[in-house]
Motif scaffolding. Structure first.
Motif, short mmCIF file in Angstrom:
data_model
loop_
_atom_site.label_atom_id
_atom_site.label_comp_id
_atom_site.label_asym_id
_atom_site.label_seq_id
_atom_site.Cartn_x
_atom_site.Cartn_y
_atom_site.Cartn_z
N LEU A 115 12.72 0.76 18.39
CA LEU A 115 13.10 0.79 17.12
C LEU A 115 12.17 -0.05 16.31
CD1 LEU A 115 15.42 2.40 15.29
CD2 LEU A 115 16.59 0.25 15.23
N VAL A 116 11.55 0.61 15.08
CA VAL A 116 10.60 -0.24 14.28
C VAL A 116 11.14 -0.24 12.82
CG1 VAL A 116 8.38 -0.27 13.53
CG2 VAL A 116 8.59 0.65 15.92
N ILE A 117 11.01 -1.38 12.51
CA ILE A 117 11.50 -1.33 11.05
C ILE A 117 10.74 -2.18 10.40
CG2 ILE A 117 13.24 -3.63 11.67
CD1 ILE A 117 15.30 -2.46 9.49
N LEU A 118 10.51 -1.96 8.74
CA LEU A 118 9.71 -2.71 8.12
C LEU A 118 10.23 -2.31 6.57
CD1 LEU A 118 6.22 -1.26 7.17
CD2 LEU A 118 7.97 -0.04 8.23
N LYS A 119 10.09 -3.22 5.63
CA LYS A 119 9.94 -3.03 4.14
C LYS A 119 8.63 -2.93 3.65
CE LYS A 119 12.32 -4.60 0.00
NZ LYS A 119 13.38 -5.69 -0.48
N ALA A 120 8.63 -1.70 2.84
CA ALA A 120 7.28 -1.62 2.12
C ALA A 120 7.44 -2.35 0.92
CB ALA A 120 7.27 -0.20 1.85
N HIS A 121 6.63 -3.42 0.83
CA HIS A 121 6.90 -4.44 -0.25
C HIS A 121 5.30 -4.98 -0.81
CE1 HIS A 121 7.84 -8.41 -2.25
NE2 HIS A 121 9.14 -7.64 -2.53
N PRO A 122 5.10 -4.54 -1.81
CA PRO A 122 3.64 -5.11 -2.21
C PRO A 122 3.42 -6.38 -2.37
CG PRO A 122 4.37 -3.12 -3.43
CD PRO A 122 5.53 -3.64 -2.85
N ASP A 123 2.52 -7.26 -2.22
CA ASP A 123 2.13 -8.43 -2.26
C ASP A 123 2.68 -8.95 -3.74
OD1 ASP A 123 1.89 -8.97 0.36
OD2 ASP A 123 -0.51 -9.01 -0.08
N GLY A 124 3.21 -10.16 -3.88
CA GLY A 124 3.34 -10.69 -5.31
C GLY A 124 4.96 -10.79 -5.45
N ASP A 125 5.05 -11.45 -6.73
CA ASP A 125 6.31 -11.90 -7.15
C ASP A 125 7.02 -10.93 -7.97
OD1 ASP A 125 6.37 -14.36 -5.69
OD2 ASP A 125 5.25 -15.21 -7.52
N ASP A 126 8.28 -10.65 -8.20
CA ASP A 126 8.77 -9.79 -9.10
C ASP A 126 8.45 -8.44 -8.80
OD1 ASP A 126 10.27 -12.03 -10.25
OD2 ASP A 126 8.29 -12.23 -11.55
N VAL A 127 8.48 -8.04 -7.83
CA VAL A 127 8.32 -6.65 -7.10
C VAL A 127 9.44 -5.79 -7.38
CG1 VAL A 127 7.62 -4.99 -5.24
CG2 VAL A 127 6.53 -7.21 -5.58
N ASP A 170 11.86 -2.20 -7.45
CA ASP A 170 12.30 -1.10 -6.61
C ASP A 170 11.35 0.00 -6.59
OD1 ASP A 170 14.30 -2.95 -5.60
OD2 ASP A 170 15.87 -1.80 -6.91
N ALA A 171 10.98 0.06 -7.77
CA ALA A 171 10.21 1.74 -7.79
C ALA A 171 8.73 1.33 -7.18
CB ALA A 171 9.80 1.82 -9.36
N GLU A 172 8.19 0.05 -7.23
CA GLU A 172 6.99 -0.33 -6.40
C GLU A 172 7.08 -0.19 -4.94
OE1 GLU A 172 4.47 -3.36 -9.16
OE2 GLU A 172 6.54 -4.14 -8.63
N CYS A 173 8.33 -0.63 -4.43
CA CYS A 173 8.67 -0.50 -3.01
C CYS A 173 8.62 0.89 -2.43
CB CYS A 173 9.68 -1.25 -2.91
SG CYS A 173 9.86 -3.13 -2.88
N LEU A 174 9.55 1.68 -3.44
CA LEU A 174 9.56 2.91 -3.04
C LEU A 174 8.26 3.86 -3.09
CD1 LEU A 174 12.89 3.92 -5.20
CD2 LEU A 174 12.68 3.84 -2.46
N LYS A 175 7.25 3.45 -4.02
CA LYS A 175 6.15 4.13 -4.00
C LYS A 175 5.23 3.67 -2.77
CE LYS A 175 1.73 4.41 -6.89
NZ LYS A 175 1.08 3.88 -8.06
N LEU A 176 5.28 2.53 -2.36
CA LEU A 176 4.59 2.25 -1.21
C LEU A 176 5.26 2.57 0.13
CD1 LEU A 176 2.25 0.43 0.00
CD2 LEU A 176 3.99 -1.56 0.00
N ALA A 177 6.52 2.82 0.08
CA ALA A 177 7.13 3.37 1.28
C ALA A 177 6.72 5.09 1.41
CB ALA A 177 8.92 3.31 0.97
N THR A 178 6.56 5.75 0.35
CA THR A 178 6.16 7.08 0.54
C THR A 178 4.76 6.98 0.76
OG1 THR A 178 7.28 7.66 -1.71
CG2 THR A 178 5.50 9.15 -1.23
N TYR A 179 3.94 6.16 0.43
CA TYR A 179 2.62 5.92 1.42
C TYR A 179 2.60 5.88 2.92
CZ TYR A 179 -1.86 3.91 2.52
OH TYR A 179 -3.07 3.62 3.24
N TYR A 180 3.37 4.89 3.27
CA TYR A 180 3.55 4.71 4.56
C TYR A 180 4.15 5.92 5.35
CZ TYR A 180 2.98 -0.44 3.88
OH TYR A 180 2.39 -1.50 3.45
N GLN A 181 5.14 6.84 4.60
CA GLN A 181 5.57 8.08 5.41
C GLN A 181 4.66 9.15 5.35
OE1 GLN A 181 9.61 7.26 2.71
NE2 GLN A 181 9.90 8.84 4.19
N SER A 182 3.49 8.82 4.63
CA SER A 182 2.54 10.07 4.61
C SER A 182 2.04 10.32 5.89
CB SER A 182 1.51 9.84 3.39
OG SER A 182 0.71 8.62 3.68
N ASP A 183 1.78 9.24 6.48
CA ASP A 183 1.20 9.20 8.13
C ASP A 183 2.29 9.82 9.09
OD1 ASP A 183 0.07 9.00 10.51
OD2 ASP A 183 -1.17 7.52 10.01
#
Length: 206
Positions: free
Chosen positions: A141-153, A155-168
């Motif tokens: 089982l593989v788990i990760l959080k799509a979380h861009p680098d930086g402070d004050d990220v 939820d919308a930014e996390c969801l956008k990056l998650a969509t990118y990771y799911q594209s593969d």
């Protein structure tokens, strides 16, 4: 390769954790090497995480599992809480590729980063595919959080990056819950899959 004076190569490494020998730390890096220098190379992108495979998945009262995640990062502690508290969501996320009872090991991909000069080239996904190649095994089982680098990220930014990771689609990531746990993704890597065309070297003119 863009220049005959250097080349870019993907490399994967493992080591036992210093405080817990049953845990394997791993890293996948993209390094830039000079053809005229035998040095260690400059890291241009990397993925870091850990693998634990006791034969079962964590539950709320599993103190050993808790300690494994507690000695890591804030994201790791959040990962433990998701794994231990959200079984119904997780079971839904991994269907139909696997069942909860199939899984006896966890790999947490703690951080993925890419040098700004290489962003937009699919390098982060390639790092994950390299990890899938070496980590893939039945019941993982593989788990990760799509979380861009930086402070004050946000939820919308996390969801956008998650969509990118799911594209593969080979990676097989599915969201745990976009509303309750934005950015958290889950997959089951039963096999060490290799994508055709994923060579050891990265060619900048691709």
């Amino acid at each position: 390769m863009h220049d005959d004076d250097y080349y870019l190569k993907f490399e994967t490494g493992f080591s036992k954790h210093g405080d817990e020998p049953n845990v394997l730390d791993f890293s996948v890096t993209l390094r830039k090497y000079s053809v005229s220098d035998d040095g260690g190379g400059t890291v241009l992108a990397g993925l870091n995480g850990f693998l634990v495979q006791p034969g079962h998945l964590p539950e709320r009262d599993d103190q050993w599992y808790f300690a494994v995640f507690d000695m890591r990062s804030g994201h790791s502690m959040e990962a433990f809480r998701v794994l231990a508290d959200e079984r119904k969501l997780l079971e839904k996320a991994i269907k139909p590729s696997a069942s909860w009872d199939d899984c006896g090991a966890v790999a947490h991909l703690e951080r993925v980063w890419v040098d700004p000069s290489l962003r937009g080239r699919g390098v982060a996904l390639r790092l994950m595919r390299e990890a899938q190649h070496v980590l893939g095994r039945y019941g993982l089982l593989v788990i990760l959080k799509a979380h861009p680098d930086g402070d004050d990220v946000s939820d919308a930014e996390c969801l956008k990056l998650a969509t990118y990771y799911q594209s593969d689609k080979q990676l097989g990531f599915a969201p745990v819950s976009k509303r309750k746990h934005p950015g958290w993704l889950l997959a089951v890597w039963h096999e060490p899959v290799v994508r055709a065309g994923d060579l050891a070297f990265f060619y900048e003119d691709d």
